[in-house]
Design a protein around this motif. Structure first.
Motif, PDB file in Angstrom:
ATOM      1  N   ARG A 179       0.832  -1.214   0.000  1.00 27.29           N
ATOM      2  CA  ARG A 179       0.000   0.000   0.000  1.00 27.29           C
ATOM      3  C   ARG A 179       0.859   1.254   0.000  1.00 27.29           C
ATOM      4  N   LEU A 180       1.940   1.246   0.794  1.00 19.66           N
ATOM      5  CA  LEU A 180       2.826   2.417   0.834  1.00 19.66           C
ATOM      6  C   LEU A 180       3.443   2.689  -0.535  1.00 19.66           C
ATOM      7  N   LEU A 181       3.964   1.650  -1.166  1.00 16.18           N
ATOM      8  CA  LEU A 181       4.584   1.822  -2.477  1.00 16.18           C
ATOM      9  C   LEU A 181       3.569   2.302  -3.512  1.00 16.18           C
ATOM     10  N   CYS A 182       2.375   1.731  -3.478  1.00 16.23           N
ATOM     11  CA  CYS A 182       1.339   2.131  -4.436  1.00 16.23           C
ATOM     12  C   CYS A 182       0.880   3.559  -4.185  1.00 16.23           C
ATOM     13  N   THR A 183       0.712   3.918  -2.917  1.00 14.80           N
ATOM     14  CA  THR A 183       0.278   5.277  -2.583  1.00 14.80           C
ATOM     15  C   THR A 183       1.356   6.292  -2.980  1.00 14.80           C
ATOM     16  N   ALA A 184       2.609   5.963  -2.736  1.00 12.30           N
ATOM     17  CA  ALA A 184       3.704   6.855  -3.133  1.00 12.30           C
ATOM     18  C   ALA A 184       3.762   6.994  -4.656  1.00 12.30           C
ATOM     19  N   THR A 185       3.527   5.907  -5.369  1.00 14.72           N
ATOM     20  CA  THR A 185       3.547   5.953  -6.834  1.00 14.72           C
ATOM     21  C   THR A 185       2.388   6.785  -7.358  1.00 14.72           C
ATOM     22  N   SER A 200      -0.418  18.726 -15.817  1.00 17.92           N
ATOM     23  CA  SER A 200       0.379  18.899 -17.033  1.00 17.92           C
ATOM     24  C   SER A 200       0.286  17.656 -17.906  1.00 17.92           C
ATOM     25  N   LEU A 201       1.124  16.685 -17.660  1.00 25.96           N
ATOM     26  CA  LEU A 201       1.185  15.501 -18.514  1.00 25.96           C
ATOM     27  C   LEU A 201      -0.105  14.681 -18.529  1.00 25.96           C
ATOM     28  N   LEU A 202      -0.777  14.611 -17.390  1.00 24.38           N
ATOM     29  CA  LEU A 202      -1.968  13.760 -17.299  1.00 24.38           C
ATOM     30  C   LEU A 202      -3.254  14.479 -17.667  1.00 24.38           C
ATOM     31  N   LEU A 203      -3.168  15.769 -17.902  1.00 20.75           N
ATOM     32  CA  LEU A 203      -4.352  16.561 -18.183  1.00 20.75           C
ATOM     33  C   LEU A 203      -5.107  16.057 -19.411  1.00 20.75           C
ATOM     34  N   THR A 204      -4.403  15.500 -20.364  1.00 21.58           N
ATOM     35  CA  THR A 204      -5.033  15.009 -21.589  1.00 21.58           C
ATOM     36  C   THR A 204      -5.370  13.516 -21.518  1.00 21.58           C
ATOM     37  N   GLN A 205      -5.119  12.904 -20.395  1.00 22.69           N
ATOM     38  CA  GLN A 205      -5.377  11.466 -20.229  1.00 22.69           C
ATOM     39  C   GLN A 205      -6.735  11.280 -19.550  1.00 22.69           C
ATOM     40  N   ASP A 206      -7.812  11.343 -20.340  1.00 24.31           N
ATOM     41  CA  ASP A 206      -9.161  11.262 -19.782  1.00 24.31           C
ATOM     42  C   ASP A 206      -9.401   9.980 -18.985  1.00 24.31           C
ATOM     43  N   ASP A 207      -8.848   8.867 -19.456  1.00 28.83           N
ATOM     44  CA  ASP A 207      -9.047   7.605 -18.743  1.00 28.83           C
ATOM     45  C   ASP A 207      -8.411   7.646 -17.351  1.00 28.83           C
ATOM     46  N   VAL A 208      -7.266   8.284 -17.231  1.00 34.86           N
ATOM     47  CA  VAL A 208      -6.601   8.403 -15.936  1.00 34.86           C
ATOM     48  C   VAL A 208      -7.414   9.313 -15.019  1.00 34.86           C
ATOM     49  N   VAL A 209      -7.874  10.432 -15.544  1.00 36.66           N
ATOM     50  CA  VAL A 209      -8.675  11.368 -14.754  1.00 36.66           C
ATOM     51  C   VAL A 209      -9.932  10.668 -14.237  1.00 36.66           C
ATOM     52  N   GLN A 210     -10.605   9.917 -15.098  1.00 33.65           N
ATOM     53  CA  GLN A 210     -11.816   9.201 -14.699  1.00 33.65           C
ATOM     54  C   GLN A 210     -11.525   8.138 -13.649  1.00 33.65           C
ATOM     55  N   GLU A 211     -10.477   7.373 -13.872  1.00 31.13           N
ATOM     56  CA  GLU A 211     -10.114   6.294 -12.947  1.00 31.13           C
ATOM     57  C   GLU A 211      -9.796   6.849 -11.559  1.00 31.13           C
ATOM     58  N   VAL A 212      -9.004   7.891 -11.516  1.00 29.95           N
ATOM     59  CA  VAL A 212      -8.628   8.479 -10.228  1.00 29.95           C
ATOM     60  C   VAL A 212      -9.843   9.121  -9.565  1.00 29.95           C
ATOM     61  N   SER A 213     -10.660   9.823 -10.336  1.00 28.16           N
ATOM     62  CA  SER A 213     -11.825  10.488  -9.735  1.00 28.16           C
ATOM     63  C   SER A 213     -12.801   9.476  -9.141  1.00 28.16           C
ATOM     64  N   GLN A 214     -12.899   8.304  -9.754  1.00 26.23           N
ATOM     65  CA  GLN A 214     -13.786   7.266  -9.222  1.00 26.23           C
ATOM     66  C   GLN A 214     -13.217   6.620  -7.961  1.00 26.23           C
ATOM     67  N   ARG A 215     -11.916   6.723  -7.771  1.00 27.31           N
ATOM     68  CA  ARG A 215     -11.277   6.049  -6.639  1.00 27.31           C
ATOM     69  C   ARG A 215     -10.686   7.000  -5.607  1.00 27.31           C
ATOM     70  N   VAL A 216     -11.007   8.272  -5.708  1.00 23.20           N
ATOM     71  CA  VAL A 216     -10.440   9.233  -4.765  1.00 23.20           C
ATOM     72  C   VAL A 216     -10.846   8.892  -3.326  1.00 23.20           C
ATOM     73  N   GLY A 217     -11.990   8.258  -3.155  1.00 22.79           N
ATOM     74  CA  GLY A 217     -12.421   7.845  -1.816  1.00 22.79           C
ATOM     75  C   GLY A 217     -11.441   6.881  -1.171  1.00 22.79           C
ATOM     76  N   ALA A 218     -10.890   5.980  -1.955  1.00 22.49           N
ATOM     77  CA  ALA A 218      -9.903   5.028  -1.427  1.00 22.49           C
ATOM     78  C   ALA A 218      -8.633   5.746  -0.991  1.00 22.49           C
ATOM     79  N   ILE A 219      -8.242   6.750  -1.761  1.00 21.20           N
ATOM     80  CA  ILE A 219      -7.056   7.527  -1.395  1.00 21.20           C
ATOM     81  C   ILE A 219      -7.323   8.322  -0.120  1.00 21.20           C
ATOM     82  N   LEU A 220      -8.509   8.904  -0.017  1.00 22.39           N
ATOM     83  CA  LEU A 220      -8.874   9.654   1.188  1.00 22.39           C
ATOM     84  C   LEU A 220      -8.935   8.745   2.413  1.00 22.39           C
ATOM     85  N   ASP A 221      -9.396   7.511   2.225  1.00 22.29           N
ATOM     86  CA  ASP A 221      -9.410   6.557   3.346  1.00 22.29           C
ATOM     87  C   ASP A 221      -7.994   6.313   3.864  1.00 22.29           C
TER      88      ASP A 221
END
Length: 132
Positions: free
Chosen positions: A76-82, A92-113
């Motif tokens: 979990r530590l390694l994944c969270t750091a990554t 910047s680099l990820l701004l045009t990566q819609d799939d990444v933005v969607q994936e992270v936005s759907q899982r932000v709750g897990a990061i907040l936990d």
């Protein structure tokens, strides 16, 4: 032994190391020791602006976000750091990566936990991921 020192990141990307690491992570995701080593290598690559687009296009984001629920603290530590490293490129680099933005936005709750964790390092990386 795979050494991914910063001066070798460009060569690692050129020969396809990110894709090999992601595919290995998919294959060995049930082996904690392998997961730790593979995510550690990916985390190292995610420090480098040159490597991040290739790492992301290799499909790492969904795997990392899935592994945030690992029962193994080190994983979990390694994944969270990554994830925190990747999110430092969100504007910047990820701004045009819609799939990444969607994936992270759907899982932000897990990061907040993880930001509420009893483990100090886990809290710090999770807060860094959200802040980035």
């Amino acid at each position: 032994i795979l050494r991914l020192e910063p001066p070798t990141h460009t060569q690692a990307v050129a020969v396809g190391i990110p894709a090999a690491l992601v595919e290995s992570l998919r294959r060995w995701s049930d082996e904690v020791t392998c997961v730790r080593e593979l995510v550690g290598a990916l985390q190292t690559l995610c420090w480098d602006r040159v490597a991040v687009p290739t790492v992301v296009s290799s499909g790492i984001v969904p795997l990392l976000l899935d592994l945030l629920a690992s029962p193994d603290l080190e994983t979990r530590l390694l994944c969270t750091a990554t994830v925190a490293n990747l999110m430092s490129y969100a504007d910047s680099l990820l701004l045009t990566q819609d799939d990444v933005v969607q994936e992270v936005s759907q899982r932000v709750g897990a990061i907040l936990d993880l930001a509420k964790s009893h483990d100090k390092a886990e809290r710090c990386y999770a807060v860094a991921a959200v802040a980035n």
